[in-house]
Design a protein around this motif. Sequence first.
Motif, PDB file in Angstrom:
ATOM      1  N   MET A 136      35.128 -46.553  29.639  1.00  0.00           N
ATOM      2  CA  MET A 136      34.401 -47.587  28.905  1.00  0.00           C
ATOM      3  C   MET A 136      35.189 -48.119  27.712  1.00  0.00           C
ATOM      4  SD  MET A 136      31.535 -48.939  29.790  1.00  0.00           S
ATOM      5  CE  MET A 136      31.043 -49.566  28.191  1.00  0.00           C
ATOM      6  N   ILE A 137      36.184 -47.374  27.266  1.00  0.00           N
ATOM      7  CA  ILE A 137      37.014 -47.855  26.154  1.00  0.00           C
ATOM      8  C   ILE A 137      37.711 -49.160  26.536  1.00  0.00           C
ATOM      9  CG2 ILE A 137      39.072 -47.323  24.766  1.00  0.00           C
ATOM     10  CD1 ILE A 137      38.251 -44.421  24.804  1.00  0.00           C
ATOM     11  N   ASN A 138      37.963 -49.339  27.827  1.00  0.00           N
ATOM     12  CA  ASN A 138      38.653 -50.540  28.303  1.00  0.00           C
ATOM     13  C   ASN A 138      37.693 -51.676  28.637  1.00  0.00           C
ATOM     14  OD1 ASN A 138      41.161 -49.224  28.171  1.00  0.00           O
ATOM     15  ND2 ASN A 138      40.842 -48.312  30.204  1.00  0.00           N
ATOM     16  N   CYS A 139      36.405 -51.466  28.405  1.00  0.00           N
ATOM     17  CA  CYS A 139      35.412 -52.511  28.687  1.00  0.00           C
ATOM     18  C   CYS A 139      35.432 -53.540  27.560  1.00  0.00           C
ATOM     19  CB  CYS A 139      34.020 -51.901  28.822  1.00  0.00           C
ATOM     20  SG  CYS A 139      32.733 -53.108  29.210  1.00  0.00           S
ATOM     21  N   ARG A 140      35.569 -54.799  27.933  1.00  0.00           N
ATOM     22  CA  ARG A 140      35.664 -55.866  26.938  1.00  0.00           C
ATOM     23  C   ARG A 140      34.509 -56.869  27.006  1.00  0.00           C
ATOM     24  NH1 ARG A 140      38.236 -52.678  25.167  1.00  0.00           N
ATOM     25  NH2 ARG A 140      40.346 -52.711  24.308  1.00  0.00           N
ATOM     26  N   GLY A 141      33.537 -56.599  27.840  1.00  0.00           N
ATOM     27  CA  GLY A 141      32.411 -57.528  27.916  1.00  0.00           C
ATOM     28  C   GLY A 141      31.302 -56.989  28.789  1.00  0.00           C
ATOM     29  N   GLN A 142      30.109 -57.490  28.563  1.00  0.00           N
ATOM     30  CA  GLN A 142      28.957 -57.149  29.389  1.00  0.00           C
ATOM     31  C   GLN A 142      28.064 -58.379  29.496  1.00  0.00           C
ATOM     32  OE1 GLN A 142      26.421 -54.198  27.468  1.00  0.00           O
ATOM     33  NE2 GLN A 142      27.553 -54.383  25.554  1.00  0.00           N
ATOM     34  N   SER A 143      27.591 -58.645  30.692  1.00  0.00           N
ATOM     35  CA  SER A 143      26.777 -59.843  30.929  1.00  0.00           C
ATOM     36  C   SER A 143      25.554 -59.468  31.755  1.00  0.00           C
ATOM     37  CB  SER A 143      27.601 -60.906  31.670  1.00  0.00           C
ATOM     38  OG  SER A 143      26.825 -62.058  31.913  1.00  0.00           O
ATOM     39  N   ASN A 155      17.154 -52.025  20.973  1.00  0.00           N
ATOM     40  CA  ASN A 155      17.120 -50.960  21.977  1.00  0.00           C
ATOM     41  C   ASN A 155      17.456 -51.449  23.378  1.00  0.00           C
ATOM     42  OD1 ASN A 155      16.250 -48.850  20.154  1.00  0.00           O
ATOM     43  ND2 ASN A 155      14.242 -49.865  20.127  1.00  0.00           N
ATOM     44  N   GLY A 156      18.065 -52.628  23.490  1.00  0.00           N
ATOM     45  CA  GLY A 156      18.465 -53.130  24.794  1.00  0.00           C
ATOM     46  C   GLY A 156      19.742 -52.462  25.282  1.00  0.00           C
ATOM     47  N   VAL A 157      20.021 -52.615  26.566  1.00  0.00           N
ATOM     48  CA  VAL A 157      21.237 -52.038  27.149  1.00  0.00           C
ATOM     49  C   VAL A 157      22.476 -52.555  26.424  1.00  0.00           C
ATOM     50  CG1 VAL A 157      22.686 -51.973  29.226  1.00  0.00           C
ATOM     51  CG2 VAL A 157      20.206 -51.678  29.418  1.00  0.00           C
ATOM     52  N   SER A 158      22.499 -53.860  26.158  1.00  0.00           N
ATOM     53  CA  SER A 158      23.674 -54.455  25.512  1.00  0.00           C
ATOM     54  C   SER A 158      23.918 -53.859  24.128  1.00  0.00           C
ATOM     55  CB  SER A 158      23.504 -55.972  25.409  1.00  0.00           C
ATOM     56  OG  SER A 158      22.350 -56.297  24.650  1.00  0.00           O
ATOM     57  N   SER A 159      22.846 -53.670  23.348  1.00  0.00           N
ATOM     58  CA  SER A 159      23.014 -53.139  21.987  1.00  0.00           C
ATOM     59  C   SER A 159      23.404 -51.665  22.006  1.00  0.00           C
ATOM     60  CB  SER A 159      21.726 -53.337  21.185  1.00  0.00           C
ATOM     61  OG  SER A 159      20.635 -52.662  21.790  1.00  0.00           O
ATOM     62  N   ILE A 160      22.859 -50.898  22.952  1.00  0.00           N
ATOM     63  CA  ILE A 160      23.207 -49.475  23.050  1.00  0.00           C
ATOM     64  C   ILE A 160      24.694 -49.312  23.361  1.00  0.00           C
ATOM     65  CG2 ILE A 160      22.851 -47.366  24.383  1.00  0.00           C
ATOM     66  CD1 ILE A 160      19.935 -48.202  24.749  1.00  0.00           C
ATOM     67  N   TYR A 165      30.576 -48.809  21.974  1.00  0.00           N
ATOM     68  CA  TYR A 165      31.873 -49.426  22.291  1.00  0.00           C
ATOM     69  C   TYR A 165      31.850 -50.846  21.731  1.00  0.00           C
ATOM     70  CZ  TYR A 165      31.996 -45.493  25.520  1.00  0.00           C
ATOM     71  OH  TYR A 165      31.960 -44.227  26.065  1.00  0.00           O
ATOM     72  N   SER A 166      32.371 -50.995  20.536  1.00  0.00           N
ATOM     73  CA  SER A 166      32.226 -52.241  19.774  1.00  0.00           C
ATOM     74  C   SER A 166      32.949 -53.434  20.393  1.00  0.00           C
ATOM     75  CB  SER A 166      32.732 -52.038  18.344  1.00  0.00           C
ATOM     76  OG  SER A 166      34.098 -51.638  18.353  1.00  0.00           O
ATOM     77  N   LYS A 167      33.888 -53.183  21.297  1.00  0.00           N
ATOM     78  CA  LYS A 167      34.631 -54.286  21.907  1.00  0.00           C
ATOM     79  C   LYS A 167      33.979 -54.805  23.188  1.00  0.00           C
ATOM     80  CE  LYS A 167      39.091 -52.919  19.980  1.00  0.00           C
ATOM     81  NZ  LYS A 167      40.500 -52.542  20.260  1.00  0.00           N
ATOM     82  N   ALA A 168      32.903 -54.152  23.617  1.00  0.00           N
ATOM     83  CA  ALA A 168      32.193 -54.595  24.825  1.00  0.00           C
ATOM     84  C   ALA A 168      31.175 -55.664  24.428  1.00  0.00           C
ATOM     85  CB  ALA A 168      31.507 -53.415  25.506  1.00  0.00           C
ATOM     86  N   ILE A 169      31.658 -56.868  24.196  1.00  0.00           N
ATOM     87  CA  ILE A 169      30.827 -57.967  23.692  1.00  0.00           C
ATOM     88  C   ILE A 169      29.819 -58.406  24.756  1.00  0.00           C
ATOM     89  CG2 ILE A 169      30.839 -60.283  22.712  1.00  0.00           C
ATOM     90  CD1 ILE A 169      32.184 -58.144  20.994  1.00  0.00           C
ATOM     91  N   TYR A 170      28.574 -58.583  24.310  1.00  0.00           N
ATOM     92  CA  TYR A 170      27.520 -59.020  25.238  1.00  0.00           C
ATOM     93  C   TYR A 170      27.453 -60.541  25.303  1.00  0.00           C
ATOM     94  CZ  TYR A 170      22.866 -60.334  26.842  1.00  0.00           C
ATOM     95  OH  TYR A 170      21.823 -60.937  27.495  1.00  0.00           O
ATOM     96  N   VAL A 171      27.371 -61.067  26.525  1.00  0.00           N
ATOM     97  CA  VAL A 171      27.198 -62.500  26.759  1.00  0.00           C
ATOM     98  C   VAL A 171      26.017 -62.681  27.703  1.00  0.00           C
ATOM     99  CG1 VAL A 171      28.215 -64.613  27.674  1.00  0.00           C
ATOM    100  CG2 VAL A 171      29.655 -62.973  26.457  1.00  0.00           C
ATOM    101  N   HIS A 172      25.029 -63.425  27.240  1.00  0.00           N
ATOM    102  CA  HIS A 172      23.881 -63.722  28.107  1.00  0.00           C
ATOM    103  C   HIS A 172      24.370 -64.560  29.284  1.00  0.00           C
ATOM    104  CE1 HIS A 172      19.426 -65.237  28.334  1.00  0.00           C
ATOM    105  NE2 HIS A 172      19.884 -64.793  29.489  1.00  0.00           N
ATOM    106  N   CYS A 173      24.048 -64.151  30.489  1.00  0.00           N
ATOM    107  CA  CYS A 173      24.483 -64.857  31.702  1.00  0.00           C
ATOM    108  C   CYS A 173      24.172 -66.349  31.572  1.00  0.00           C
ATOM    109  CB  CYS A 173      23.775 -64.278  32.921  1.00  0.00           C
ATOM    110  SG  CYS A 173      24.087 -65.179  34.450  1.00  0.00           S
ATOM    111  N   VAL A 174      25.212 -67.180  31.604  1.00  0.00           N
ATOM    112  CA  VAL A 174      25.023 -68.611  31.369  1.00  0.00           C
ATOM    113  C   VAL A 174      24.236 -69.271  32.498  1.00  0.00           C
ATOM    114  CG1 VAL A 174      26.991 -68.956  29.833  1.00  0.00           C
ATOM    115  CG2 VAL A 174      27.352 -68.979  32.302  1.00  0.00           C
TER     116      VAL A 174
END
Length: 359
Positions: A136-143, A155-160, A165-174
């Motif tokens: 997960m250290i290599n994870c750079r995003g989550q959508s 308490n959402g999955v993205s915030s947890i 892992y601060s570099k796993a930036i959350y992007v709401h599916c466009v």
Amino acid sequence: MYLLRQGLALRGHDEENSNLIQLLKLRSGDSEYLNEWLKNKKYFSHDIINEICKEIYLVIIRDIVTEVSSRKWFSLIRDETCDESTVEKLCITIRSVDSNYNVFEDVVGLYATSTQNASTIVEAIYDVLVRCGLDMINCRGQSYDGASNMSGIYNGVSSIILNQYSKAIYVHCVAHCLDLAVHDLTDQCASVGYCLLYMKDIIDFIRRSPKRRAILKNIVNQISLSYANLTALCPTRWTMRTSSYDSLLKVMSKDTNTLMRRLDIQEALYTISEEKGGPGIKANGLYEQMKKFDFFLGLKLGHLIFTDAEKLSRVLRSTDCCLQDVFCAAQATIHRFEPIQGDNGLELFYDQVIKESDG
């Protein structure tokens, strides 16, 4: 491999007529090995076949994981779906980019969970990544979609995941954002919402009966026009409804610019309404709704909106779509709507609808 790739059942009502046995018989003429295998009837038990399928799956997953690991950085995409037994499962996809900036999206599996709360989903995601050997250290995003259990800021999955892992930036599916926007628009626009309500009833009413489809086809054939089936409204994706509008609102005669298909359906409903009983009563009600100007206005306006929304949605859902592509496609869609945003453009559109309605 072929049956698994095509999503076809391996077995049938009996073993001899199952897809697997019949496919092996078909191919045994080209392979002596398959011919001998069929004659010996070894390794055909359900448990062994299932084990072979599992091994094929594991080989594919290992190849995918090896490729993702070689690219190092990856992002997570998660959605849920129901199988035929109505069991909801997580669909986890890994998105990665190679050194030539080619984008890859690989589904690593469907996983059933006991509940859909955030902590359970996070545990499932971590478990999948551990099994795949991805860090997960290599994870750079989550959508994900915009559900509270996924995108909640506390308490959402993205915030947890983001807290760990601060570099796993959350992007709401466009694509999901666009779907929500179109849904809200139809709620705010009475004409489009009114039309959608009766569109579904009209299409389902005719599609579900071979007799009613035959009546519509006969009417179309009488005026020497090509017949095309009505397309059902997509129940989940609001941006994928253009084909349904096209099936109701189709210019069959470019010379006279008359909307013959709509008139054909009205004629079919009128014919069915002459029958006694429930179907006749319902057909009469739908026929009366189709005659109203509000229905036709909603049909034209909805077709305009959904056509451009679907084009934008296809861009957003493409594998190689980047953020710049999203902005460009969105701006292009806005530009196409600009001519009717002002009073003059809207008045011209309204006058054109009146003209076609009278025709």
